[in-house]
Scaffold this active site. Structure first.
Site, PDB file in Angstrom:
ATOM      1  N   TYR A 141      13.724 -14.246 -13.799  1.00 52.75           N
ATOM      2  CA  TYR A 141      14.161 -15.442 -13.088  1.00 52.75           C
ATOM      3  C   TYR A 141      15.009 -16.364 -13.959  1.00 52.75           C
ATOM      4  O   TYR A 141      15.739 -17.210 -13.443  1.00 52.75           O
ATOM      5  CB  TYR A 141      12.958 -16.228 -12.547  1.00 52.75           C
ATOM      6  CG  TYR A 141      12.152 -15.504 -11.495  1.00 52.75           C
ATOM      7  CD1 TYR A 141      12.656 -14.384 -10.836  1.00 52.75           C
ATOM      8  CD2 TYR A 141      10.879 -15.932 -11.149  1.00 52.75           C
ATOM      9  CE1 TYR A 141      11.930 -13.727  -9.875  1.00 52.75           C
ATOM     10  CE2 TYR A 141      10.139 -15.278 -10.180  1.00 52.75           C
ATOM     11  CZ  TYR A 141      10.656 -14.178  -9.552  1.00 52.75           C
ATOM     12  OH  TYR A 141       9.920 -13.514  -8.595  1.00 52.75           O
ATOM     13  N   LYS A 192       5.227  -2.668 -17.021  1.00 55.97           N
ATOM     14  CA  LYS A 192       5.877  -1.420 -16.613  1.00 55.97           C
ATOM     15  C   LYS A 192       6.442  -0.777 -17.872  1.00 55.97           C
ATOM     16  O   LYS A 192       7.627  -0.446 -17.974  1.00 55.97           O
ATOM     17  CB  LYS A 192       6.976  -1.714 -15.580  1.00 55.97           C
ATOM     18  CG  LYS A 192       7.494  -0.472 -14.860  1.00 55.97           C
ATOM     19  CD  LYS A 192       6.435   0.239 -14.026  1.00 55.97           C
ATOM     20  CE  LYS A 192       7.062   1.412 -13.255  1.00 55.97           C
ATOM     21  NZ  LYS A 192       6.040   2.272 -12.624  1.00 55.97           N
ATOM     22  N   ASP A 224       2.789  -1.046 -10.470  1.00 53.99           N
ATOM     23  CA  ASP A 224       2.672  -0.362  -9.180  1.00 53.99           C
ATOM     24  C   ASP A 224       1.229   0.080  -8.924  1.00 53.99           C
ATOM     25  O   ASP A 224       0.711  -0.036  -7.812  1.00 53.99           O
ATOM     26  CB  ASP A 224       3.640   0.819  -9.089  1.00 53.99           C
ATOM     27  CG  ASP A 224       3.666   1.672 -10.344  1.00 53.99           C
ATOM     28  OD1 ASP A 224       3.076   1.272 -11.371  1.00 53.99           O
ATOM     29  OD2 ASP A 224       4.303   2.751 -10.314  1.00 53.99           O
ATOM     30  N   ASP A 248       4.446 -13.213  -9.605  1.00 54.18           N
ATOM     31  CA  ASP A 248       4.859 -13.804  -8.337  1.00 54.18           C
ATOM     32  C   ASP A 248       4.406 -12.922  -7.178  1.00 54.18           C
ATOM     33  O   ASP A 248       3.835 -13.393  -6.186  1.00 54.18           O
ATOM     34  CB  ASP A 248       6.380 -13.957  -8.340  1.00 54.18           C
ATOM     35  CG  ASP A 248       6.895 -14.816  -7.201  1.00 54.18           C
ATOM     36  OD1 ASP A 248       6.087 -15.297  -6.389  1.00 54.18           O
ATOM     37  OD2 ASP A 248       8.118 -15.006  -7.110  1.00 54.18           O
ATOM     38  N   ASP A 252       0.500 -13.221  -4.702  1.00 55.24           N
ATOM     39  CA  ASP A 252       0.543 -13.326  -3.243  1.00 55.24           C
ATOM     40  C   ASP A 252      -0.290 -12.220  -2.600  1.00 55.24           C
ATOM     41  O   ASP A 252      -0.971 -12.440  -1.588  1.00 55.24           O
ATOM     42  CB  ASP A 252       1.986 -13.242  -2.742  1.00 55.24           C
ATOM     43  CG  ASP A 252       2.718 -14.573  -2.843  1.00 55.24           C
ATOM     44  OD1 ASP A 252       2.190 -15.481  -3.506  1.00 55.24           O
ATOM     45  OD2 ASP A 252       3.803 -14.700  -2.266  1.00 55.24           O
TER      46      ASP A 252
END
Length: 358
Positions: A141, A192, A224, A248, A252
């Site tokens: 970001y 990852k 994942d 992020d 959620d």
């Protein structure tokens, strides 16, 4: 104690839920003998409409001199056509960056009486108590280069860069390990590392920091697989620490395990001034209808009392009021089940307030 709190309601349902949290904080002040000064300011789309920018200088100045920031939500379809640099969401990123808020703590704890509100089976979600520690000021970001550029011969190319430094990883790892010491002493680092060099560094630094915390169990998981395991067996997790983008997304997902994203608070900390906000967005589709769930924002106020002011007793009083209200059967639309009492934003806030005072 005395404290100044910057109140940035923002857009959409932020205009409805933040006042409920402020009312609860005022009641806490009266009940426990504290003086909270609340100063409102523009942020996000509301600020764009009136000043032309999502984070006006006076709003940032207020946030910097305040003891804590209460944020609602920013954004909405009205401003989606604007350039990325002046969209409402830039205010959120700007506040995090300018206030040095590098650690976002997002608890996902299931209230037992809401197990049936989850889309997953009760036996899967009952008893979950997860803390997602998300790095907040680095990663994709904020990394450079970024942007959209023309390609010779026609077309365009979008660029975003995932960048992490040793120090950025080290400090967020410390937050996670320290948090784990107050919980079940288990940290799962999410990365990852099998395909991303930035994640390779992430894992290496987290392992190094772990040497200072021999009492904490550390394990690693690819993002994942983590997403899958959160749905398959969420009770295995205690503290999850991860990057900005992964956090992020995963926070959620963890929120929905509890039945509603409208239930979960968050704290963004790292420097002098912390920022406290619900993890959900501005929800423009339900804004102004008195149906948004204020619990996440009120619970964020409880986190503010605990993290910013060390007022644990007062924070626990808010948490008890929330639990009592839910036990009494009050439900906003998105967590309502047959047999419960359907209420709106204001009514839910009033019920929590009454239980707090009682």
């Amino acid at each position: 104690m005395k404290a100044t709190i910057a109140v940035l309601a923002g857009d959409g349902v932020g205009q409805e839920i933040v006042p409920e949290a402020v009312t609860v904080l005022k009641a806490v002040g009266q009940k426990f003998g504290h003086t909270f000064e609340f100063i409102e300011a523009l942020v996000g789309g509301q600020a764009i409409d009136k000043t032309g920018v999502p984070l006006p200088p006076e709003t940032l100045a207020l946030a910097r001199r305040s003891d804590a920031v209460m944020l609602g939500a920013v954004g909405g379809p009205k401003w989606e056509g604007l350039d990325y640099n002046i969209r409402p969401e830039r205010a959120l990123l700007g506040l995090r960056e300018q206030l040095g808020l590098y650690a976002n703590l997002r608890p996902a704890k299931l209230y037992s009486m809401l197990a049936d509100a989850s889309t997953l089976k009760r036996e899967v979600v009952e008893g979950i108590d997860i803390l997602v520690v998300r790095e907040l000021t680095g990663g994709i970001y904020f990394g450079k280069p970024k942007g959209i550029e023309k390609i010779p011969g026609g077309g365009e190319r979008g660029i975003n860069t995932e960048v992490y430094t040793t120090e950025e990883i080290r400090r967020i790892a410390v937050v996670a390990f320290e948090a784990a010491r107050k919980r079940r002493k288990k940290v799962m680092s999410v990365d990852k590392a099998n395909v991303l060099e930035s994640s390779e560094l992430w894992r290496r630094v987290v392992i190094d920091v772990h040497k200072q915390y021999p009492d904490i169990e550390l394990s690693h998981i690819y993002v994942d697989n983590c997403a899958m395991q959160l749905v398959r067996n969420p009770r295995q997790f205690d503290v999850l620490v991860t990057t900005n983008m992964f956090g992020d997304i995963l926070s959620d997902e963890a929120a929905m395990l509890t039945g509603s994203i409208g239930m979960l608070p968050s704290a963004s900390v790292g420097a002098k001034t912390g920022m406290y906000e619900p993890i959900h967005g501005s929800a423009p589709d339900i804004a102004g209808k008195n149906i948004a769930n204020p619990i996440a924002t009120i619970a964020s106020a409880a986190m503010m009392l605990s993290y910013a002011f060390k007022l644990d007793k007062e924070a626990e009083a808010i948490e008890r009021a929330i639990v009592t209200t839910l036990e009494q059967g009050y439900r906003t639309k998105e967590i309502h089940t047959p047999g419960m009492t359907l209420v709106g934003t204001k009514e839910m806030g009033a019920a929590i307030l009454n239980n707090l005072k009682g």
